[in-house]
Motif scaffolding. Structure first.
Motif, PDB file in Angstrom:
ATOM      1  N   GLU A 286       0.837  -1.199   0.000  1.00  0.00           N
ATOM      2  CA  GLU A 286       0.000   0.000   0.000  1.00  0.00           C
ATOM      3  C   GLU A 286       0.873   1.250   0.000  1.00  0.00           C
ATOM      4  O   GLU A 286       1.954   1.270   0.574  1.00  0.00           O
ATOM      5  CB  GLU A 286      -0.977   0.008   1.163  1.00  0.00           C
ATOM      6  CG  GLU A 286      -0.369   0.106   2.527  1.00  0.00           C
ATOM      7  CD  GLU A 286      -1.431   0.085   3.614  1.00  0.00           C
ATOM      8  OE1 GLU A 286      -1.321   0.900   4.528  1.00  0.00           O
ATOM      9  OE2 GLU A 286      -2.341  -0.746   3.553  1.00  0.00           O
ATOM     10  N   TYR A 287       0.368   2.264  -0.699  1.00  0.00           N
ATOM     11  CA  TYR A 287       1.077   3.536  -0.812  1.00  0.00           C
ATOM     12  C   TYR A 287       0.140   4.646  -0.378  1.00  0.00           C
ATOM     13  O   TYR A 287      -1.074   4.561  -0.553  1.00  0.00           O
ATOM     14  CB  TYR A 287       1.546   3.763  -2.256  1.00  0.00           C
ATOM     15  CG  TYR A 287       2.590   2.768  -2.683  1.00  0.00           C
ATOM     16  CD1 TYR A 287       3.930   2.973  -2.407  1.00  0.00           C
ATOM     17  CD2 TYR A 287       2.228   1.590  -3.329  1.00  0.00           C
ATOM     18  CE1 TYR A 287       4.889   2.050  -2.770  1.00  0.00           C
ATOM     19  CE2 TYR A 287       3.174   0.663  -3.702  1.00  0.00           C
ATOM     20  CZ  TYR A 287       4.503   0.898  -3.414  1.00  0.00           C
ATOM     21  OH  TYR A 287       5.451  -0.024  -3.769  1.00  0.00           O
ATOM     22  N   LEU A 288       0.705   5.697   0.204  1.00  0.00           N
ATOM     23  CA  LEU A 288      -0.101   6.785   0.742  1.00  0.00           C
ATOM     24  C   LEU A 288      -0.646   7.723  -0.332  1.00  0.00           C
ATOM     25  O   LEU A 288      -1.672   8.355  -0.140  1.00  0.00           O
ATOM     26  CB  LEU A 288       0.705   7.583   1.768  1.00  0.00           C
ATOM     27  CG  LEU A 288       1.166   6.765   2.978  1.00  0.00           C
ATOM     28  CD1 LEU A 288       2.032   7.613   3.886  1.00  0.00           C
ATOM     29  CD2 LEU A 288      -0.034   6.218   3.738  1.00  0.00           C
ATOM     30  N   SER A 289       0.052   7.826  -1.461  1.00  0.00           N
ATOM     31  CA  SER A 289      -0.393   8.751  -2.501  1.00  0.00           C
ATOM     32  C   SER A 289      -0.101   8.166  -3.886  1.00  0.00           C
ATOM     33  O   SER A 289       0.671   7.225  -4.026  1.00  0.00           O
ATOM     34  CB  SER A 289       0.310  10.098  -2.354  1.00  0.00           C
ATOM     35  OG  SER A 289       1.686   9.960  -2.618  1.00  0.00           O
ATOM     36  N   GLU A 290      -0.721   8.782  -4.895  1.00  0.00           N
ATOM     37  CA  GLU A 290      -0.476   8.362  -6.282  1.00  0.00           C
ATOM     38  C   GLU A 290       0.965   8.609  -6.690  1.00  0.00           C
ATOM     39  O   GLU A 290       1.529   7.845  -7.454  1.00  0.00           O
ATOM     40  CB  GLU A 290      -1.405   9.121  -7.235  1.00  0.00           C
ATOM     41  CG  GLU A 290      -2.748   8.480  -7.408  1.00  0.00           C
ATOM     42  CD  GLU A 290      -3.558   9.155  -8.496  1.00  0.00           C
ATOM     43  OE1 GLU A 290      -3.186   9.007  -9.682  1.00  0.00           O
ATOM     44  OE2 GLU A 290      -4.551   9.819  -8.157  1.00  0.00           O
ATOM     45  N   GLU A 291       1.547   9.687  -6.178  1.00  0.00           N
ATOM     46  CA  GLU A 291       2.936  10.007  -6.516  1.00  0.00           C
ATOM     47  C   GLU A 291       3.886   8.913  -6.032  1.00  0.00           C
ATOM     48  O   GLU A 291       4.792   8.507  -6.750  1.00  0.00           O
ATOM     49  CB  GLU A 291       3.342  11.360  -5.916  1.00  0.00           C
ATOM     50  CG  GLU A 291       2.653  12.556  -6.558  1.00  0.00           C
ATOM     51  CD  GLU A 291       1.218  12.750  -6.069  1.00  0.00           C
ATOM     52  OE1 GLU A 291       0.883  12.290  -4.951  1.00  0.00           O
ATOM     53  OE2 GLU A 291       0.435  13.351  -6.821  1.00  0.00           O
ATOM     54  N   GLU A 292       3.661   8.418  -4.800  1.00  0.00           N
ATOM     55  CA  GLU A 292       4.489   7.319  -4.278  1.00  0.00           C
ATOM     56  C   GLU A 292       4.304   6.057  -5.117  1.00  0.00           C
ATOM     57  O   GLU A 292       5.265   5.321  -5.367  1.00  0.00           O
ATOM     58  CB  GLU A 292       4.130   7.025  -2.822  1.00  0.00           C
ATOM     59  CG  GLU A 292       4.640   8.037  -1.838  1.00  0.00           C
ATOM     60  CD  GLU A 292       4.317   7.628  -0.411  1.00  0.00           C
ATOM     61  OE1 GLU A 292       4.136   6.418  -0.148  1.00  0.00           O
ATOM     62  OE2 GLU A 292       4.263   8.522   0.438  1.00  0.00           O
ATOM     63  N   LEU A 293       3.069   5.798  -5.549  1.00  0.00           N
ATOM     64  CA  LEU A 293       2.787   4.630  -6.380  1.00  0.00           C
ATOM     65  C   LEU A 293       3.506   4.735  -7.720  1.00  0.00           C
ATOM     66  O   LEU A 293       4.113   3.765  -8.182  1.00  0.00           O
ATOM     67  CB  LEU A 293       1.281   4.475  -6.586  1.00  0.00           C
ATOM     68  CG  LEU A 293       0.829   3.283  -7.409  1.00  0.00           C
ATOM     69  CD1 LEU A 293       0.988   2.002  -6.605  1.00  0.00           C
ATOM     70  CD2 LEU A 293      -0.603   3.448  -7.840  1.00  0.00           C
ATOM     71  N   GLU A 294       3.461   5.911  -8.347  1.00  0.00           N
ATOM     72  CA  GLU A 294       4.156   6.108  -9.626  1.00  0.00           C
ATOM     73  C   GLU A 294       5.659   5.956  -9.463  1.00  0.00           C
ATOM     74  O   GLU A 294       6.317   5.347 -10.310  1.00  0.00           O
ATOM     75  CB  GLU A 294       3.826   7.492 -10.193  1.00  0.00           C
ATOM     76  CG  GLU A 294       2.435   7.586 -10.761  1.00  0.00           C
ATOM     77  CD  GLU A 294       2.124   8.977 -11.285  1.00  0.00           C
ATOM     78  OE1 GLU A 294       3.072   9.738 -11.558  1.00  0.00           O
ATOM     79  OE2 GLU A 294       0.933   9.295 -11.415  1.00  0.00           O
TER      80      GLU A 294
END
Length: 122
Positions: A75-83
């Motif tokens: 799990e990631y906190l934001s879309e930016e971290e996921l990208e």
């Protein structure tokens, strides 16, 4: 012109709807598709955001209901971290961005895929 112009467009719409009729497809019988190919899917890393209880529950079902060993989920906190993670991870990384309780986006290594929504023609 005020009377004939709308009638012309109405005629045009009727003509277009007759050229592209609504198609109905027959039902498909239930068939056993066989086991999933766990060799290919077992290597996937699935990242998701936002880290909400609903998203955790959905990803837990995805990871453990169909696979004995489970899939790797992060799990990631934001879309930016996921990208950022998708650029750093290998090509078998798949991102899932939950937009709300009914829609999501899949993010593959080099593209974005929208969830399919069933729309019936009028």
């Amino acid at each position: 012109q005020e009377v004939l112009f709308p009638l012309f467009f109405l005629f045009w719409l009727i003509l277009m709807s007759m050229m592209h009729p609504h198609r109905k497809y027959d039902e498909v019988a239930n068939t056993d598709l066989g086991p999933l190919d766990t060799l290919v899917l077992g290597k996937l890393v699935i990242g998701y955001t936002p880290a909400t209880p609903m998203a955790r529950e959905i990803m837990k079902k995805v990871a453990f209901d169909n696979f004995e060993d489970g899939l790797i989920t992060e799990e990631y906190l934001s879309e930016e971290e996921l990208e950022e993670a998708s650029f750093l991870k290998p090509s078998d990384f798949v991102g899932v961005v939950f937009k709300d309780s009914m829609s999501y986006q899949l993010r593959f290594h080099d593209s974005i895929a929208m969830s399919s929504i069933y729309m019936e023609s009028r």
